[in-house]
Scaffold this motif. Structure first.
Motif, short mmCIF file in Angstrom:
data_model
loop_
_atom_site.label_atom_id
_atom_site.label_comp_id
_atom_site.label_asym_id
_atom_site.label_seq_id
_atom_site.Cartn_x
_atom_site.Cartn_y
_atom_site.Cartn_z
N PRO A 30 0.78 -1.24 0.07
CA PRO A 30 -0.05 -0.15 0.11
C PRO A 30 1.00 1.23 0.02
O PRO A 30 0.66 2.39 -0.63
N TYR A 31 2.00 1.11 0.67
CA TYR A 31 2.80 2.25 0.72
C TYR A 31 3.37 2.54 -0.56
O TYR A 31 3.63 3.79 -0.97
N SER A 34 0.85 4.02 -2.82
CA SER A 34 0.39 5.48 -2.58
C SER A 34 1.68 6.47 -3.02
O SER A 34 1.37 7.47 -3.63
N ALA A 37 1.29 7.08 -6.54
CA ALA A 37 0.39 7.99 -6.93
C ALA A 37 0.63 9.12 -6.97
O ALA A 37 0.68 10.27 -7.71
N ILE A 38 1.47 9.54 -5.73
CA ILE A 38 1.64 10.75 -5.33
C ILE A 38 2.86 11.47 -6.40
O ILE A 38 2.56 12.59 -6.73
#
Length: 52
Positions: A30-31, A34, A37-38
């Motif tokens: 998940p990290y 994320s 995406a950022i």
């Protein structure tokens, strides 16, 4: 017989290694998603701001 036994032992060792790596990496997925995406959003904004 010895060749087959060593092949099976190597296969078992590879499966164990892959399992341990998966257990170590799986909580981080998940990290990583994320962060990607950022970075993509920031890259898109930067691209839009610096485009001619």
């Amino acid at each position: 017989m010895k060749k087959a036994r060593s092949f099976l032992f190597t296969l078992l060792l590879a499966a164990l290694t892959i399992r341990v790596l998966w257990l170590a990496i799986e909580p981080l997925i998940p990290y990583v998603v994320s962060a990607l995406a950022i970075v993509m959003v920031l890259g898109f904004v930067y691209y839009r701001m610096t485009r001619w």
